[in-house]
Design a protein around this motif. Structure first.
Motif, mmCIF file in Angstrom:
data_model
loop_
_atom_site.group_PDB
_atom_site.id
_atom_site.type_symbol
_atom_site.label_atom_id
_atom_site.label_comp_id
_atom_site.label_asym_id
_atom_site.label_seq_id
_atom_site.Cartn_x
_atom_site.Cartn_y
_atom_site.Cartn_z
ATOM 1 N N LEU A 77 0.965 -1.298 0.041
ATOM 2 C CA LEU A 77 -0.028 0.163 -0.048
ATOM 3 C C LEU A 77 0.865 1.226 0.009
ATOM 4 O O LEU A 77 1.766 1.229 1.066
ATOM 5 N N ALA A 78 0.859 1.972 -0.738
ATOM 6 C CA ALA A 78 1.734 3.274 -1.090
ATOM 7 C C ALA A 78 1.027 4.491 -1.759
ATOM 8 O O ALA A 78 -0.012 4.388 -2.225
ATOM 9 N N ARG A 79 1.545 5.707 -1.316
ATOM 10 C CA ARG A 79 0.897 6.864 -1.829
ATOM 11 C C ARG A 79 1.185 7.049 -3.252
ATOM 12 O O ARG A 79 2.255 6.359 -3.665
ATOM 13 N N SER A 80 0.516 7.749 -4.089
ATOM 14 C CA SER A 80 0.673 7.899 -5.586
ATOM 15 C C SER A 80 2.054 8.609 -5.544
ATOM 16 O O SER A 80 2.633 8.323 -6.636
ATOM 17 N N SER A 81 2.439 9.446 -4.851
ATOM 18 C CA SER A 81 3.436 10.437 -4.902
ATOM 19 C C SER A 81 4.732 9.541 -4.525
ATOM 20 O O SER A 81 5.743 9.949 -4.677
ATOM 21 N N SER A 82 4.690 8.477 -3.474
ATOM 22 C CA SER A 82 5.825 7.700 -3.042
ATOM 23 C C SER A 82 5.460 6.122 -3.529
ATOM 24 O O SER A 82 5.264 5.303 -2.521
ATOM 25 N N PRO A 83 5.458 5.767 -4.750
ATOM 26 C CA PRO A 83 4.998 4.548 -5.004
ATOM 27 C C PRO A 83 6.100 3.361 -4.688
ATOM 28 O O PRO A 83 5.620 2.114 -4.247
ATOM 29 N N GLY A 84 7.366 3.924 -4.249
ATOM 30 C CA GLY A 84 8.223 2.731 -3.807
ATOM 31 C C GLY A 84 8.252 2.632 -2.136
ATOM 32 O O GLY A 84 9.085 1.604 -1.868
ATOM 33 N N THR A 85 7.578 3.275 -1.803
ATOM 34 C CA THR A 85 7.348 3.228 -0.157
ATOM 35 C C THR A 85 6.187 2.465 0.521
ATOM 36 O O THR A 85 5.204 3.018 0.108
ATOM 37 N N ASN A 86 6.490 1.309 0.949
ATOM 38 C CA ASN A 86 5.435 0.328 1.160
ATOM 39 C C ASN A 86 4.896 0.861 2.844
ATOM 40 O O ASN A 86 5.527 0.508 3.628
ATOM 41 N N LEU A 87 3.704 1.123 2.785
ATOM 42 C CA LEU A 87 3.157 1.526 4.098
ATOM 43 C C LEU A 87 2.384 0.284 4.943
ATOM 44 O O LEU A 87 2.137 0.393 5.858
ATOM 45 N N TRP A 88 2.414 -0.897 3.965
ATOM 46 C CA TRP A 88 1.407 -1.823 4.763
ATOM 47 C C TRP A 88 2.531 -2.771 5.392
ATOM 48 O O TRP A 88 3.524 -3.425 4.643
ATOM 49 N N PRO A 89 2.863 -2.909 6.814
ATOM 50 C CA PRO A 89 3.987 -3.774 7.256
ATOM 51 C C PRO A 89 3.839 -5.190 7.162
ATOM 52 O O PRO A 89 2.642 -5.975 6.952
ATOM 53 N N ASN A 90 4.898 -6.098 7.054
ATOM 54 C CA ASN A 90 5.034 -7.552 6.587
ATOM 55 C C ASN A 90 4.092 -7.957 5.339
ATOM 56 O O ASN A 90 3.386 -8.765 5.601
ATOM 57 N N GLY A 91 4.420 -7.041 4.410
ATOM 58 C CA GLY A 91 3.671 -7.418 3.227
ATOM 59 C C GLY A 91 4.166 -8.640 2.472
ATOM 60 O O GLY A 91 3.684 -9.091 1.659
ATOM 61 N N HIS A 92 5.440 -9.124 2.751
ATOM 62 C CA HIS A 92 5.876 -10.268 2.455
ATOM 63 C C HIS A 92 5.759 -11.488 3.353
ATOM 64 O O HIS A 92 6.031 -12.616 2.840
ATOM 65 N N PHE A 93 4.970 -11.313 4.203
ATOM 66 C CA PHE A 93 4.617 -12.397 5.305
ATOM 67 C C PHE A 93 5.664 -13.187 5.726
ATOM 68 O O PHE A 93 5.638 -14.555 5.940
ATOM 69 N N GLY A 94 6.766 -12.568 5.767
ATOM 70 C CA GLY A 94 8.174 -13.350 6.200
ATOM 71 C C GLY A 94 8.158 -13.208 7.948
ATOM 72 O O GLY A 94 9.280 -13.819 8.201
ATOM 73 N N ILE A 95 7.492 -12.503 8.359
ATOM 74 C CA ILE A 95 7.474 -12.585 9.926
ATOM 75 C C ILE A 95 6.172 -13.038 10.690
ATOM 76 O O ILE A 95 5.242 -12.624 9.966
#
Length: 845
Positions: free
Chosen positions: A454-472
Motif C-alpha cells: 500500500l503506497a501513496r501515489s506520490s511515493s510508489p516505492g514506499t510500502n506503508l503496509w507492514p509485513n507485506g512479504h509475510f516473512g515475519i
C-alpha cells in the motif's frame, strides 16, 4: 445320511457367507460407456470394452498387474513403488499405466484418435475403484493421480482427476495453460465413508454438459460396502466450458506429462481397478456398488416423475452477522438483531437447475442504500477504511473467479501475477482493515497472495503496509502458521493457511469444503495522514488462483445501524425471454433502548414513581419521628408520674415521720429530757432514711446511669450498705464483662427496688446466715439470684402482708418472672429474670 447333512451345512454356510459379502459385479458396457478397462489381465495390453475401445499398452516404472482386487472383480493394478530397486526404472517419475507402450516428450505418446471422453453434449463421468496404501498426506508424491489426459508441451492438456495431498478429491479441466473451473471437495475423514488405508473406495466425477450452470460438476467418494443405494456426494464444482477436444497423454495412476528425464511425481500409492469413462453424467445410483433392485427402483421413480423446467427463482441460503452464521427465522418473519452497528453478509443464489450465465444479479438493502449493486462471487479481498472510533468510512471489494494467467494445476507450479488497483482513502482514515475471504461456503479453490503493498501515489516505492512479504510471524514455515499482524477466522479456519512458495511464505486460501468458509484479516494503523478531502493510494499484490464459484452469491453491508430494512435481490436476463425474479428478506436492527418508543413513557413513569416513593418515604419518616416522639413523651410522663408517686408515697411518708418526731421533741424537751432524746434518735434515723431514699430516687432519674454497668454497681453498693452492720454475711458475684446495654430509667428503678426488697427480707427474716447475690446475663435476659441458708419459711402457709405478692407484681410489670423457693430451716432462694429492654430513640430526620 451324514454325508447329506454335511452338504446341507456347507450349503448353509456358503449362503450365509454370500449374503454377508456385498455382491458387487464388474461393469457391463452400455450405450454411454465410452471406455471400460477391467484391468484383469496379467499384463499389457489391457482390453477396453467401451464403444470406442483403446487398449492400454504401457505398464511402466514398477506398476504391477494381477494384484488382489475387491471381491468379485478379477484383478487390479498396483502403482506403489517396489521395495527393491529395478535397474533402469525412472524412480523420479513413478509407476504408470499408459495408453502408449512408452513415455515420450512430444506427440508420440499422445493417445490415438478416436478417443472420446465426453458425450455429444459435453457430459461425462470418470470413475474408478481405488485402494490406498497410505493416507494422502503421507503419500511420497506431490499428488495422487487417478485418471488424467495431460501433455508434456502443454498444448494438448485436457483434464486431471486425482487426490490432493491435503485430502481433497480434485478434478481440473485444462485447455493449454488455462483452467476452466473444476471441482474440489474434502474427502471424508469421519463417518461411514471415511478414508482408510487398505480399503476399497469408489471415486467418481460427473459433469452434466451445461456450461453456463453453476454446480454442473459433482464429486463422489463412496466406501464399497453392502447397503449403499446411492453414491456419496462430497462436493460440487463448475465447469465454465466443455472439455477440450484435444488428445493428450492418457494415463491411469499417474500423469502422462514427461520431460525426457522424469515427470511431475504424481503417481497413485495404491491399487486401481474398474476404470470407466462415460459420455453422460451418471446418476448417483448408476454405479457398480448399487444393487440391480435399487437401480431399477430409482429408474422407475425417475420415469414416473415428470420432467420439470427449472423454476426461475432465488433463495436465501445463509445470513451472517459479524462473520458468524445466524439461525434463520420462520418464513415470513424478519431477522431481528440487537442494537449496534452490524456487518451483514447475505449468501443467496438461484434455485437448482437455473442457467445463471444469461442472468445479471443485482441486490440492495432498502433503508440503507437504494442503489442496486452487483453481488460478489468467488473469493474476495475487502479493504475498509476506519476512523478513530473504528467506524467504516469507505470500502473496496476485489473478487476473483476462474484461474489466474499461467495457472498450472496447483499453486506450487503456478506463477504469481502482479496486480495493481487504486484505493481511495478518506481524510479521516486512521486505520485500514483488509479481509481475504474464501467467499460463500460452496466456493472452492485456491488463492495465493504475496508482496502486499500500500503506497501513496506520490511515493510508489514506499510500502506503508507492514509485513507485506509475510516473512515475519509465528511458524510461518508451516501451513498452520500465522503471519504477524494477521488472524484467521471462519467456520473452518484451516482453509486459511500459510503457503510455501519455494523459500518464501505467502498468504493462502485452500478451500475444498462445500459447507464452510474461512478468512484472513488484519487491521493496521495508517502511518500517514491522507491529503485534505481524501487521497488515492496504490494497492498492489502478487497472486495466483483457481477459484470455482459455487451456486451462492454474496452481498455484504457494513455498519448497519438501527432500523427496519429489506434485503432484495433481482435477476435481469440479457435476453428478452430470460425473464426476471427477485428475493426479499426483512431485517430489523433494534434501536438502543433509550431510543425506543417505550423508553420515554417508562422514564416519566419511573420519575413519577420515584417522586411518589420519595414522598411516601418522607411521610413514613415523619410519621415514625412523630410516633417516636409520642412514645418518648409517654415514657417521660410515666417516669414523671412514677417519680411523683414515689415522692408522695415514700418521701412524703418519711417527711411526715420527721414532722411527728420533731413535734414530739418540742413537747418533751422541757418536761421529759429522756423521751426527747429518744425522739431525737428517731428523728436522726428518719432523716438518714430520707437521705437514702433521695439518693435512690436521684440515681433512678439520672440519665447517666441508664446502663447495665451502672445498675450492677448500684446493686452492689446497696447490698453492701444493707448488710454492713448485720450479723449476716453477704457474698456478691457480678461478672466484669457485662454487655454495654442501655436501660430505661423505669426498668432500672423497679429492678433495683425488687432486688433491694429481697435483700431486706433476707436480712430481716433469715437470721444470722450466709447470703449470696449473683447478677448475670443469660440468653439476653438479666438475672438476679439472692440465696441464703437461714431460717426459711413455708411458701404455702398463710401470712399477713402483701410483700411477696407485690414483689412478683413488680417483675411481671417489667415483663419478667419472680421465683421464690424456701424450705423451713434450709434457707430461701429468690430468682428474678427480665428481658433486657431496648431504649427508644428518635429516628434521624
Amino acid at each position: 445320511m451324514l454325508f447329506r447333512l454335511g452338504c446341507i451345512l456347507l450349503s448353509a454356510v456358503a449362503a450365509i457367507t454370500a449374503s454377508a459379502a456385498p455382491a458387487f459385479l464388474p461393469y457391463q458396457a452400455d450405450e454411454h460407456t465410452l471406455h471400460l478397462w477391467h484391468l484383469d489381465e496379467a499384463g499389457a495390453p489391457f482390453k477396453d470394452d467401451g464403444i470406442s475401445p483403446t487398449p492400454l499398452l504401457g505398464l511402466l516404472h514398477g506398476a504391477e498387474a494381477g494384484k488382489s482386487p475387491f471381491p468379485g472383480f478379477g484383478a487390479a493394478v498396483s502403482f506403489s513403488l517396489a521395495s527393491d530397486s529395478t535397474p533402469g526404472m525412472r524412480r523420479s517419475y513413478g509407476p504408470i499405466l499408459l495408453a502408449k507402450p512408452a513415455l515420450d516428450y512430444g506427440p508420440k505418446d499422445n493417445v490415438d484418435p478416436p478417443f472420446p471422453v465426453t458425450g455429444h453434449d459435453g457430459a461425462f463421468t470418470f470413475e474408478a475403484l481405488v485402494k490406498l496404501d497410505c493416507l494422502p498426506q503421507d503419500a511420497p508424491g506431490l499428488a495422487l493421480d487417478i485418471v488424467s489426459m495431460d501433455d508434456d508441451a502443454g498444448a494438448n492438456r485436457v483434464f486431471i482427476f486425482r487426490i490432493e495431498k491435503p485430502g481433497f478429491l480434485s478434478f481440473l479441466p485444462i485447455s493449454g495453460s488455462a483452467v476452466r473451473g473444476g471441482g474440489l471437495a474434502t474427502i471424508p475423514s469421519t463417518g461411514p465413508h471415511a478414508v482408510a488405508v487398505g480399503e476399497w473406495f469408489h471415486a467418481a466425477v460427473a459433469y452434466d454438459g451445461r456450461e453456463t450452470a453453476v454446480n454442473n460438476l459433482k464429486l463422489y467418494w463412496t466406501r464399497l460396502s453392502a447397503g449403499n443405494e446411492v453414491a456419496n456426494l462430497i462436493g460440487q464444482g463448475t465447469l465454465t466450458a466443455d472439455l477440450s477436444p484435444m488428445l493428450g497423454d492418457f494415463a491411469i495412476g499417474n500423469s502422462g506429462a514427461y520431460s525426457g528425464g522424469g515427470g511431475p511425481w504424481e503417481f497413485f500409492p495404491g491399487s486401481i481397478d474398474e476404470v470407466r469413462i462415460s459420455g453422460t453424467a451418471r446418476q448417483p445410483y448408476d454405479f457398480c456398488f448399487v444393487s440391480e433392485d435399487a437401480k431399477y427402483r430409482a429408474v422407475e421413480l425417475s420415469r414416473r416423475q415428470p420432467v420439470k423446467t427449472p423454476e426461475l427463482g432465488m433463495m436465501l441460503r445463509q445470513v451472517s452477522v459479524a462473520e458468524t452464521p445466524v439461525a434463520m427465522p420462520q418464513p415470513g418473519k424478519p431477522l431481528v438483531l440487537g442494537w449496534g452497528l452490524h456487518r451483514l453478509d447475505f449468501d443467496f443464489g438461484l434455485l437448482p437447475g437455473v442457467n445463471a450465465d444469461p442472468l445479471a444479479v443485482r441486490c440492495r438493502l432498502e433503508g440503507l442504500d437504494d442503489e442496486w449493486h452487483p453481488s460478489a462471487r468467488g473469493m474476495t479481498m475487502e479493504w475498509e477504511m476506519l476512523d478513530s472510533s473504528g467506524s467504516s468510512l469507505a470500502r473496496r471489494l476485489f473478487a476473483v473467479t476462474g484461474s489466474s494467467t499461467g495457472w498450472e494445476i496447483d499453486a506450487l507450479g503456478s506463477p504469481l501475477v502482479n496486480r495493481t488497483e487504486p484505493l481511495f482513502v478518506p481524510e479521516e482514515t486512521k486505520k485500514i482493515r483488509v479481509t481475504v475471504s474464501s467467499g460463500t461456503p460452496d466456493t472452492t479453490g485456491t488463492w495465493v497472495i504475496d508482496d502486499l503493498s500500500l503506497a501513496r501515489s506520490s511515493s510508489p516505492g514506499t510500502n506503508l503496509w507492514p509485513n507485506g512479504h509475510f516473512g515475519i510471524g509465528e511458524r510461518i514455515n508451516q501451513i498452520g502458521g500465522i503471519p504477524a499482524g494477521w488472524e484467521r477466522r471462519g467456520t473452518e479456519p484451516a482453509i486459511a493457511r500459510v503457503m510455501q512458495l519455494g523459500r518464501s511464505s505467502a498468504l493462502g486460501l485452500l478451500d475444498a469444503e462445500q459447507d464452510h468458509s474461512a478468512l484472513w484479516t488484519s487491521t493496521q494503523e495508517l502511518p500517514v495522514k491522507p491529503a485534505k478531502g481524501g487521497e488515492t493510494f496504490l494497492l498492489s499484490w502478487a497472486e495466483s488462483y483457481n477459484v470455482i464459484p459455487g451456486a451462492s452469491l454474496r452481498a455484504t453491508y457494513l455498519n448497519v445501524p438501527a432500523g427496519h430494512y429489506t434485503f432484495r435481490a433481482i435477476t435481469v436476463g440479457n435476453a428478452p425471454e430470460a425473464g426476471t425474479t427477485h428475493l426479499s428478506f426483512p431485517v430489523i436492527v433494534r434501536e438502543p433502548f433509550w431510543q425506543q418508543g417505550w423508553f420515554a413513557p417508562a422514564v416519566v413513569a419511573a420519575c413519577v414513581l420515584m417522586v411518589g416513593l420519595a414522598s411516601f418515604a418522607a411521610y413514613r419518616r415523619r410519621s415514625r419521628h412523630r410516633l417516636a416522639a409520642i412514645k418518648l413523651q409517654h415514657a417521660v410522663e410515666r417516669d414523671r408520674a412514677r417519680i411523683a408517686r414515689d415522692m408522695h408515697d415514700d418521701l412524703g411518708t418519711r417527711v411526715t415521720v420527721l414532722n411527728l418526731a420533731a413535734s414530739f421533741v418540742r413537747r418533751a424537751i422541757g418536761g421529759d429530757p429522756e423521751k426527747a432524746r429518744q425522739q431525737i434518735l428517731r428523728l436522726e434515723s428518719a432523716a438518714r432514711d430520707l437521705v437514702n431514699a433521695m439518693d435512690g430516687l436521684v440515681w433512678a432519674v439520672n440519665p447517666s446511669n441508664d446502663t447495665l454497668d451502672h445498675l450492677a454497681t448500684h446493686l452492689s453498693a446497696v447490698a453492701q450498705e444493707i448488710f454492713r452492720d448485720s450479723p449476716a454475711k453477704i457474698r456478691i458475684s457480678i461478672p466484669p464483662d457485662l454487655p454495654a446495654v442501655p436501660l430505661r430509667s423505669d426498668f432500672r428503678h423497679h429492678f433495683a427496688l425488687g432486688v433491694k426488697e429481697a435483700l431486706h427480707n433476707a436480712l430481716k427474716h433469715a437470721g444470722p446466715c450466709d447470703v449470696s447475690f449473683r447478677l448475670s446475663v443469660v440468653n439476653g435476659d438479666l438475672m438476679a439470684v439472692i440465696e441464703d441458708n437461714g431460717h426459711g419459711f413455708d411458701p404455702a402457709a398463710h401470712r399477713e402482708g402483701n410483700g411477696l405478692r407485690n414483689l412478683a407484681t413488680r417483675f411481671e410489670e417489667l415483663g419478667g418472672t419472680c421465683n421464690i423457693d424456701s424450705t423451713p430451716g434450709k434457707g430461701t432462694r429468690a430468682v428474678f429474670r427480665c428481658q433486657l429492654p431496648q431504649v427508644p430513640a428518635l429516628p434521624r430526620s
